[in-house]
Motif scaffolding. Structure first.
Motif, mmCIF file in Angstrom:
data_model
loop_
_atom_site.group_PDB
_atom_site.id
_atom_site.type_symbol
_atom_site.label_atom_id
_atom_site.label_comp_id
_atom_site.label_asym_id
_atom_site.label_seq_id
_atom_site.Cartn_x
_atom_site.Cartn_y
_atom_site.Cartn_z
ATOM 1 N N PHE A 1 -5.948 -0.409 -6.735
ATOM 2 C CA PHE A 1 -5.759 0.499 -5.598
ATOM 3 C C PHE A 1 -4.244 0.845 -5.655
ATOM 4 N N TRP A 2 -3.506 0.264 -6.296
ATOM 5 C CA TRP A 2 -2.092 0.698 -6.446
ATOM 6 C C TRP A 2 -2.053 2.083 -7.347
ATOM 7 N N ARG A 3 -2.585 1.959 -8.405
ATOM 8 C CA ARG A 3 -2.708 3.067 -9.101
ATOM 9 C C ARG A 3 -3.459 4.498 -8.339
ATOM 10 N N TYR A 4 -4.559 4.134 -7.571
ATOM 11 C CA TYR A 4 -4.902 5.217 -6.739
ATOM 12 C C TYR A 4 -4.106 5.570 -5.910
ATOM 13 N N PHE A 5 -3.604 4.598 -4.949
ATOM 14 C CA PHE A 5 -2.646 4.987 -3.821
ATOM 15 C C PHE A 5 -1.453 5.874 -4.019
ATOM 16 N N ALA B 1 -12.979 4.843 -15.386
ATOM 17 C CA ALA B 1 -13.961 5.940 -14.875
ATOM 18 C C ALA B 1 -14.421 5.575 -13.917
ATOM 19 N N ARG B 2 -14.804 4.217 -13.437
ATOM 20 C CA ARG B 2 -15.060 3.981 -12.220
ATOM 21 C C ARG B 2 -14.105 4.172 -11.027
ATOM 22 N N GLU B 3 -12.761 4.150 -11.292
ATOM 23 C CA GLU B 3 -11.841 4.279 -10.568
ATOM 24 C C GLU B 3 -11.687 5.836 -10.050
ATOM 25 N N ASN B 4 -12.055 6.629 -11.239
ATOM 26 C CA ASN B 4 -11.690 8.239 -11.164
ATOM 27 C C ASN B 4 -13.162 8.617 -10.314
ATOM 28 N N SER B 5 -13.912 7.662 -10.023
ATOM 29 C CA SER B 5 -15.249 8.304 -9.472
ATOM 30 C C SER B 5 -14.891 8.273 -7.901
ATOM 31 N N CYS B 6 -14.122 7.827 -7.536
ATOM 32 C CA CYS B 6 -13.615 7.950 -6.154
ATOM 33 C C CYS B 6 -13.657 9.440 -5.525
ATOM 34 N N ASP B 7 -12.950 10.264 -6.385
ATOM 35 C CA ASP B 7 -12.899 11.624 -6.030
ATOM 36 C C ASP B 7 -12.701 12.596 -6.987
ATOM 37 N N ASP B 8 -12.554 14.068 -6.579
ATOM 38 C CA ASP B 8 -12.456 14.911 -7.676
ATOM 39 C C ASP B 8 -10.904 15.181 -8.128
ATOM 40 N N GLY B 9 -9.858 14.488 -7.794
ATOM 41 C CA GLY B 9 -8.601 14.706 -7.932
ATOM 42 C C GLY B 9 -8.218 14.532 -9.453
ATOM 43 N N PRO B 10 -6.730 14.772 -9.795
ATOM 44 C CA PRO B 10 -6.345 14.659 -11.001
ATOM 45 C C PRO B 10 -6.921 13.321 -11.631
ATOM 46 N N LYS B 11 -7.250 13.231 -12.962
ATOM 47 C CA LYS B 11 -7.551 12.046 -13.663
ATOM 48 C C LYS B 11 -6.457 10.769 -13.126
ATOM 49 N N LEU B 12 -6.719 9.539 -12.995
ATOM 50 C CA LEU B 12 -5.843 8.582 -12.719
ATOM 51 C C LEU B 12 -5.238 8.141 -14.175
ATOM 52 N N THR B 13 -4.184 7.728 -13.920
ATOM 53 C CA THR B 13 -3.426 7.026 -15.201
ATOM 54 C C THR B 13 -2.872 5.576 -14.781
ATOM 55 N N GLY B 14 -2.296 5.076 -15.693
ATOM 56 C CA GLY B 14 -1.792 3.588 -15.560
ATOM 57 C C GLY B 14 -0.563 3.486 -14.499
ATOM 58 N N ASP B 15 -0.036 4.652 -13.797
ATOM 59 C CA ASP B 15 1.181 4.477 -13.092
ATOM 60 C C ASP B 15 0.785 3.858 -11.670
ATOM 61 N N GLN B 16 2.038 3.182 -11.467
ATOM 62 C CA GLN B 16 2.000 2.266 -10.048
ATOM 63 C C GLN B 16 3.174 2.590 -9.246
ATOM 64 N N LEU B 17 3.577 1.436 -8.879
ATOM 65 C CA LEU B 17 4.946 1.662 -7.920
ATOM 66 C C LEU B 17 6.151 2.100 -8.715
ATOM 67 N N ASP B 18 7.142 2.762 -7.841
ATOM 68 C CA ASP B 18 8.425 3.053 -8.340
ATOM 69 C C ASP B 18 9.178 1.798 -8.632
ATOM 70 N N SER B 19 9.099 0.976 -7.764
ATOM 71 C CA SER B 19 10.084 -0.312 -7.638
ATOM 72 C C SER B 19 9.290 -1.467 -7.037
ATOM 73 N N ALA B 20 10.079 -2.564 -7.002
ATOM 74 C CA ALA B 20 9.679 -3.901 -6.402
ATOM 75 C C ALA B 20 10.908 -4.404 -5.587
ATOM 76 N N PHE B 21 10.535 -5.165 -4.595
ATOM 77 C CA PHE B 21 11.472 -5.917 -3.694
ATOM 78 C C PHE B 21 12.004 -7.189 -4.624
ATOM 79 N N TYR B 22 13.135 -7.327 -5.112
ATOM 80 C CA TYR B 22 13.342 -8.029 -6.311
ATOM 81 C C TYR B 22 13.494 -9.587 -5.780
ATOM 82 N N PHE B 23 12.225 -10.173 -5.485
ATOM 83 C CA PHE B 23 12.301 -11.404 -4.674
ATOM 84 C C PHE B 23 12.608 -12.627 -6.005
#
Length: 692
Positions: A313-317, A362-384
């Motif tokens: 989800f975070w890759r897509y979002f 491939a399954r994740e990319n089937s959600c839409d016709d947008g640019p191919k998803l990569t492994g990128d996620q969040l910019d940062s984390a709340f440093y608990f």
């Protein structure tokens, strides 16, 4: 009443004149990139309902005497107090979720914003869209950024599980009581013991919540969406969230170590877990939350409960939000996630480039016709992890400082080391969001008080003496917050020495301040003259003037395992230099020991720093006292209990008593080689720092 509020009421006043349309209020605003480098940010977290009440027109169903109910703060109130926030020096606002919530559930209100019912409408307690836009615009006019809190793991208490098939939500005791309490439940369905059940929040069942009658199991329990406008249980929006199939429907998580419960269980309190592996759910969250940026021109998201949601989800979002906003002129959009957890590898996993298998991708990319998803996620984390291991264990409880060094050494292992594409543009391990406390944990001073009350040295001491020690502990933690690598985040009220316990006691009203520590009378609301406000303001001033504190690399030059009577017990020191800070250099030194003076040496071996022999460093927090680096870069300093130093090269300091902070700091203009023959040397390195 502000003129803007009067204008907002004009459509109501004119309604009798004929049919009016307000479609323009839903049109996006022109977006721009207001952020340049998120390492420059100092975040101020605001719980909107508790900050200031600027419009009594939205004050419905308030109960200001009970902490779990709405108190009346709103977006106009925050905008009215931007002078106060700017005086402190912070330049970024993190505000509560803005969307419409369940009004109240089990006699607790959704004042905090995490009980979503309609992602398309604003929380009317906080104001209307015009008010929110005005707040963001006013912040931008002051060169301040705005981060909006969002949730994608769950919705509010939208439905109940009709477990007994009677169509109404019940709280039940089931069973005959013949099975002794505490004995294991046999496999399958069992009614021989008592079981307490609330149909809004039943315990997790991996098969899904099941119905039962007096005759036994009756299959999956239907879910019922009640309609009760008074309590805010209304039709969820967007329409996709009216479909029971988009929820996991497995009940309340009670074992966070069980991966299935963690990802598919309802959040305790009846917050309904959404199936975030579904394409339509992913798209709905992107559409809903990106729309709020298009409507307001805000600059980032703080994202709640990220560890309860799959990495896919975070890759897509994150990628689809970045792409959508960048196409409209907003880049460097900052998204940092909250995983309420001390496990560093788990928290960091959401910032890594996490590329799944080809089949999964491939399954994740089937959600839409947008640019191919990569492994990128969040910019940062709340440093608990740092909250627990540094601010709680070391600065509050006096644990060994080597745990700070060990934690920081793992940043490049546990967190992303490459900036995601089209992101804020900085590697995640460089922009972790540091914090002392927040709305989900007791304030620092609450548990620090327990530590001081139990300390033998304070037996028989006055309340004032104890509270002055508490202030020293808090200010030492603030020095760490404002000098450590990453983005500092200050929880509202910390600068006024707020000291509430766990939720909701840590969510105090800003218009009803505590007396300052050591005092009996409360100051005026939003006072800017208190000792910790002034101290925090000074630290933020130094952070703005010293590039090393914002963009420099970090090198730990002293940490220790010792916490007793040893000479270096409680000492921690680190340099900020290099990286993108040019030649700027800062040395930060702490004594976190609560019993005695400590030195930056042990058994004859002194701390070694990068500054060359003969360089003079000035402690800008300690009366501009000067210290000269010895042969081989040694620096032997003595600090009183619970204190810190902020040391800056002398050539960057112009002593000016007329200045509010006592010093003027300048950016480095000398190259490192020019330190070889410094024209100054005033105080031997072995001299101790005077007590304050």
């Amino acid at each position: 009443m502000p003129a803007r509020r009067l204008l907002a009421l004009a459509p109501t006043l004119l309604a009798a004149a004929g049919c009016l349309h307000f479609d323009t209020l839903e049109e996006p605003v022109k977006m721009s990139t207001h952020a340049q480098d998120w390492r420059e940010a100092v975040i101020y977290q605001v719980l909107i309902d508790r900050f200031d009440d600027g419009d009594d027109g939205n004050n419905y169903l308030l109960d200001r005497e009970n902490m779990a109910r709405y108190h009346g703060g709103d977006w106009i109130g925050l905008e009215n107090r931007l002078d106060y926030i700017q005086e402190l020096g912070v330049n970024t606002l993190w505000i509560s979720p803005v969307i419409k919530n369940i009004e109240t559930d089990a006699n607790v209100d959704g004042y905090h914003g995490y009980w979503a019912v309609d992602l398309t409408q604003p929380n009317a307690h906080f104001g209307n869209l015009d008010d929110l836009r005005s707040l963001v615009q006013a912040a931008h006019e002051r060169d301040m950024l705005v981060v909006i809190d969002i949730v994608a793991n769950h919705m509010g208490q939208l439905f109940f599980y009709d477990m007994n098939l009677n169509g109404v939500p019940d709280i039940l005791l089931q069973g005959t009581g013949t099975r002794p309490q505490g004995t294991p439940v046999p496999g399958g369905f069992d009614q021989s013991g008592f079981t307490h059940i609330t149909e809004y929040d039943p315990d997790f069942n991996p098969l899904g919540i099941q119905a039962f009658t007096s005759l036994g199991p009756a299959g999956p329990a239907p879910v019922v969406f009640p309609f009760d406008p008074k309590s805010g249980h209304v039709t969820p929006m967007p329409a996709i969230f009216q479909n029971p199939e988009v929820y996991n429907r497995k009940g309340r998580t009670f074992n966070y170590d069980d991966p299935q419960q963690l990802l598919t269980g309802d959040f305790p309190g009846g917050l309904k877990d959404v199936n975030t592996t579904r394409c339509d759910v992913k798209q709905a969250f992107v559409d809903s939350y990106a729309r709020w940026i298009e409507l307001t021109d805000a600059d980032g998201f703080r994202i709640d409960t990220v560890k309860h949601v799959e990495h896919e989800f975070w890759r897509y979002f994150t990628q689809r939000v970045r792409q959508r906003l960048a196409a409209q002129g907003k880049s460097k959009f900052f998204m940092f996630g909250e995983a309420f957890d001390g496990r560093d590898d788990l928290v960091g996993s959401f910032t890594k480039n996490d590329l799944p298998s080809d089949e999964e991708l491939a399954r994740e990319n089937s959600c839409d016709d947008g640019p191919k998803l990569t492994g990128d996620q969040l910019d940062s984390a709340f440093y608990f992890p740092q909250h627990y291991q540094v601010f709680r264990d070391v600065f509050q409880d006096g644990a060994s400082t080597d745990r700070i060094a060990n934690l920081w050494a793992n940043k490049t292992v546990n967190y992303g080391t490459v900036a995601p594409k089209d992101s804020a543009g900085i590697a995640p391990h460089k922009v972790l969001v540091n914090f002392i406390d927040n709305h989900d944990v007791a304030r620092f001073l609450y548990f620090a008080r327990e530590r001081v009350d139990a300390h033998p040295a304070f037996a028989g001491k006055s309340v004032r003496d104890k509270e002055l020690r508490l202030r020293a502990m808090l200010q030492n933690a603030l020095l760490m917050l404002m000098t450590a690598e990453g983005v500092p985040c200050l929880y509202y009220g910390t600068e006024l020495e707020y000291r509430g316990g766990n939720d909701p006691s840590n969510r105090e009203d800003m218009w009803r301040p505590y007396p300052y520590l050591g005092e009996s009378a409360a100051p005026p609301a939003f006072d800017t003259t208190g000792p910790t406000f002034v101290f925090t303001k000074k630290l933020i001033e130094y952070r703005k003037k010293l590039a090393a504190l914002r963009r420099g690399d970090t090198k730990v030059v002293w940490s220790t395992t010792r916490t007793g009577d040893e000479s270096d017990a409680g000492i921690f020191a680190f340099e900020r230099a290099g990286g993108e800070a040019g030649n700027n250099y800062v040395l930060v030194v702490f004594n976190t020991n609560q019993n005695h003076d400590s030195r930056t040496q042990f058994e004859g071996a002194a701390m070694t720093v990068s500054a060359p022999a003969g360089a003079v460093l000035v402690d800008v927090l300690g009366g501009n006292k000067k210290y000269t680096v010895g042969a081989g870069g040694t620096l032997d300093l003595t600090l009183p209990p619970v204190s810190g130093m902020l040391l800056v090269p002398q050539q960057d300091v112009l002593i000016g008593a007329a200045q509010p902070s006592g010093v003027i700091l300048q950016e480095y203009r000398l190259s490192r080689s020019q330190y070889v023959t410094p024209p100054w040397s005033e105080v031997p390195a072995s001299h101790s720092r005077p007590r304050r």
